[in-house]
Design a protein around this motif. Structure first.
Motif, mmCIF file in Angstrom:
data_model
loop_
_atom_site.group_PDB
_atom_site.id
_atom_site.type_symbol
_atom_site.label_atom_id
_atom_site.label_comp_id
_atom_site.label_asym_id
_atom_site.label_seq_id
_atom_site.Cartn_x
_atom_site.Cartn_y
_atom_site.Cartn_z
ATOM 1 N N ILE A 106 0.852 -1.195 0.000
ATOM 2 C CA ILE A 106 0.000 0.000 0.000
ATOM 3 C C ILE A 106 0.885 1.241 0.000
ATOM 4 N N GLY A 107 0.545 2.207 -0.834
ATOM 5 C CA GLY A 107 1.307 3.453 -0.885
ATOM 6 C C GLY A 107 0.409 4.629 -1.209
ATOM 7 N N SER A 108 0.975 5.832 -1.101
ATOM 8 C CA SER A 108 0.183 7.040 -1.321
ATOM 9 C C SER A 108 0.998 8.095 -2.069
ATOM 10 N N ALA A 109 0.303 8.910 -2.857
ATOM 11 C CA ALA A 109 0.956 10.013 -3.585
ATOM 12 C C ALA A 109 -0.068 11.120 -3.799
ATOM 13 N N TYR A 110 0.450 12.290 -4.145
ATOM 14 C CA TYR A 110 -0.416 13.438 -4.452
ATOM 15 C C TYR A 110 -0.225 13.846 -5.905
ATOM 16 N N LEU A 111 -1.346 13.974 -6.623
ATOM 17 C CA LEU A 111 -1.317 14.413 -8.012
ATOM 18 C C LEU A 111 -1.784 15.865 -8.064
ATOM 19 N N PHE A 112 -0.879 16.757 -8.499
ATOM 20 C CA PHE A 112 -1.191 18.185 -8.602
ATOM 21 C C PHE A 112 -1.612 18.497 -10.037
ATOM 22 N N LEU A 113 -2.777 19.119 -10.189
ATOM 23 C CA LEU A 113 -3.319 19.437 -11.518
ATOM 24 C C LEU A 113 -3.569 20.931 -11.635
ATOM 25 N N MET A 162 0.742 18.729 -14.952
ATOM 26 C CA MET A 162 0.657 17.773 -13.850
ATOM 27 C C MET A 162 1.961 17.702 -13.081
ATOM 28 N N GLU A 163 1.826 17.377 -11.811
ATOM 29 C CA GLU A 163 3.004 17.143 -10.981
ATOM 30 C C GLU A 163 2.650 16.038 -9.988
ATOM 31 N N LEU A 164 3.618 15.165 -9.708
ATOM 32 C CA LEU A 164 3.368 14.032 -8.824
ATOM 33 C C LEU A 164 4.347 14.081 -7.647
ATOM 34 N N LYS A 165 3.810 14.018 -6.439
ATOM 35 C CA LYS A 165 4.650 14.073 -5.235
ATOM 36 C C LYS A 165 4.298 12.940 -4.280
ATOM 37 N N ALA A 166 5.319 12.474 -3.567
ATOM 38 C CA ALA A 166 5.115 11.513 -2.478
ATOM 39 C C ALA A 166 5.925 12.033 -1.301
ATOM 40 N N GLY A 167 5.233 12.522 -0.270
ATOM 41 C CA GLY A 167 5.941 13.161 0.848
ATOM 42 C C GLY A 167 6.638 14.417 0.343
ATOM 43 N N ASN A 168 7.931 14.520 0.623
ATOM 44 C CA ASN A 168 8.706 15.671 0.145
ATOM 45 C C ASN A 168 9.354 15.430 -1.212
ATOM 46 N N GLU A 169 9.155 14.233 -1.761
ATOM 47 C CA GLU A 169 9.816 13.879 -3.024
ATOM 48 C C GLU A 169 8.987 14.316 -4.239
ATOM 49 N N HIS A 170 9.653 14.998 -5.178
ATOM 50 C CA HIS A 170 9.037 15.351 -6.463
ATOM 51 C C HIS A 170 9.324 14.197 -7.424
ATOM 52 N N LEU A 171 8.334 13.375 -7.677
ATOM 53 C CA LEU A 171 8.559 12.167 -8.476
ATOM 54 C C LEU A 171 8.843 12.470 -9.947
ATOM 55 N N ASP A 172 8.424 13.652 -10.413
ATOM 56 C CA ASP A 172 8.692 14.017 -11.816
ATOM 57 C C ASP A 172 10.187 14.027 -12.105
ATOM 58 N N ASN A 173 11.003 14.259 -11.076
ATOM 59 C CA ASN A 173 12.457 14.321 -11.266
ATOM 60 C C ASN A 173 13.104 12.943 -11.327
ATOM 61 N N MET A 174 12.333 11.897 -11.046
ATOM 62 C CA MET A 174 12.935 10.554 -11.008
ATOM 63 C C MET A 174 12.098 9.518 -11.746
ATOM 64 N N LEU A 175 11.265 9.961 -12.691
ATOM 65 C CA LEU A 175 10.336 9.050 -13.363
ATOM 66 C C LEU A 175 11.025 7.907 -14.104
ATOM 67 N N LYS A 176 12.249 8.146 -14.569
ATOM 68 C CA LYS A 176 12.961 7.094 -15.301
ATOM 69 C C LYS A 176 13.379 5.961 -14.366
ATOM 70 N N ASP A 177 13.483 6.260 -13.083
ATOM 71 C CA ASP A 177 13.825 5.240 -12.090
ATOM 72 C C ASP A 177 12.536 4.783 -11.399
ATOM 73 N N GLU A 178 11.848 3.870 -12.054
ATOM 74 C CA GLU A 178 10.518 3.453 -11.589
ATOM 75 C C GLU A 178 10.556 2.844 -10.188
ATOM 76 N N ASP A 179 11.571 2.023 -9.926
ATOM 77 C CA ASP A 179 11.668 1.378 -8.615
ATOM 78 C C ASP A 179 11.829 2.402 -7.492
ATOM 79 N N ARG A 180 12.579 3.470 -7.769
ATOM 80 C CA ARG A 180 12.755 4.514 -6.759
ATOM 81 C C ARG A 180 11.428 5.220 -6.491
ATOM 82 N N CYS A 181 10.680 5.491 -7.567
ATOM 83 C CA CYS A 181 9.348 6.106 -7.418
ATOM 84 C C CYS A 181 8.439 5.205 -6.573
#
Length: 307
Positions: free
Chosen positions: A10-17, A114-133
């Motif tokens: 189970i995980g959570s993220a925020y989608l900014f539109l 769009m922008e995707l965040k999980a906690g303090n992490e901006h996932l848009d900066n690491m999308l190529k590293d799927e496992d890290r996301c």
């Protein structure tokens, strides 16, 4: 490990539109009691498109924080989260949401950022590293239950789909065999197709056009029953009318069952185009007792199911 055998993933993220068009302010539209159901419907359908299932990702709350609309997402199952990330990375989610908003709100275009965040992490900066996301999303456990307003909007959307089905002179369960334009884009000027979702084993799933992955799985697993499935599909598909199925059996006899089944579904997909939907294939499988294969195509055989 991220996906422990005893506890569900189970995980959570925020989608900014945010709309890039100055005249379209998403938070204002969502705050409007008249427009809110339309915006919610577009969000729900786009998220279903991204994971291939109505239940692939859950909306816990929608925050209005001008100029952003912020959607708190909850993922059960790593596979659903992976599909979502792929859809987000490739721009498919953005395109789908733009189209659904355009249809729901009856606007010419709704350009989005769009922008995707999980906690303090901006996932848009690491999308190529799927496992890290995935790790970042997994670390952020949902901090709330689903908002009551979201539950109300879900019920409203379900009843809307049921009413549309009845208005089209059919029972809800017959939606799966409809020969009408499929999700995500109904024909211009029409109301949203009742084929948005379909029921399988008492559960609701998003309808979609068949994918290459569906095609491969079907050919690999259907075995000797490919002919029966073909005959179920031929009721609404001219390209499979007799003697096409028998001819396929002869033509690809040397190549074996996989190729025969593959060519059958290829004919269906080529002739039906966007109408070659997962709902129609699932209905044909169900008719022939191939429940296990239907579950496989709908992703129900994962060990990471939420308990």
């Amino acid at each position: 490990k991220m996906a422990g055998s005893s506890t569900p993933w189970i995980g959570s993220a925020y989608l900014f539109l945010q709309s890039t068009c100055k005249t379209i302010v998403l938070p204002s539209l969502y705050e409007s009691s008249q427009k809110k159901p339309s915006v919610f419907k577009a969000l729900k359908l786009a998220l279903a498109d991204s994971t291939g299932s109505v239940n692939g990702v859950d909306m816990l709350k929608v925050h209005c924080s001008h100029p952003h609309l912020i959607v708190q997402l909850k993922f059960c199952k790593q596979e659903n989260c992976r599909r979502f990330l792929q859809s987000y990375r490739e721009g498919a989610l953005q395109e789908s949401l733009q189209n659904h908003l355009q249809l729901s709100l009856a606007m010419t275009t709704v350009p989005l950022e769009m922008e995707l965040k999980a906690g303090n992490e901006h996932l848009d900066n690491m999308l190529k590293d799927e496992d890290r996301c995935l790790e970042c999303i997994y670390r952020e456990k949902p901090d709330r239950l689903r908002d009551e307003e979201i539950t109300e909007l879900e019920e409203c959307l379900k009843s809307l789909i049921v009413h549309q089905s009845i208005n089209n002179n059919m029972a809800v369960k017959d939606c799966m065999s409809l020969n009408s334009p499929s999700l995500p884009y109904p024909s211009q000027g029409s109301s949203l197709s009742p084929q948005v979702t379909f029921i399988f084993q008492g559960e609701e799933f998003a309808n979609r056009t068949l994918t290459p992955d569906d095609h491969q799985k079907f050919a690999k697993l259907v075995s000797k029953k490919w002919k029966q499935v073909g005959r179920s599909l031929q009721k609404n598909c001219r390209a499979l009318r007799d003697p096409v199925i028998d001819n396929l059996a002869l033509e690809y006899d040397r190549e074996g069952l996989y190729e025969q089944a593959y060519q059958l579904l290829l004919r269906f997909i080529q002739s039906e185009g966007k109408k070659a939907t997962i709902a129609r294939l699932i209905a044909a499988l169900e008719e022939n007792g191939l429940i296990s294969l239907a579950e496989e195509l709908l992703g129900l055989h994962s060990n990471e199911d939420c308990s």
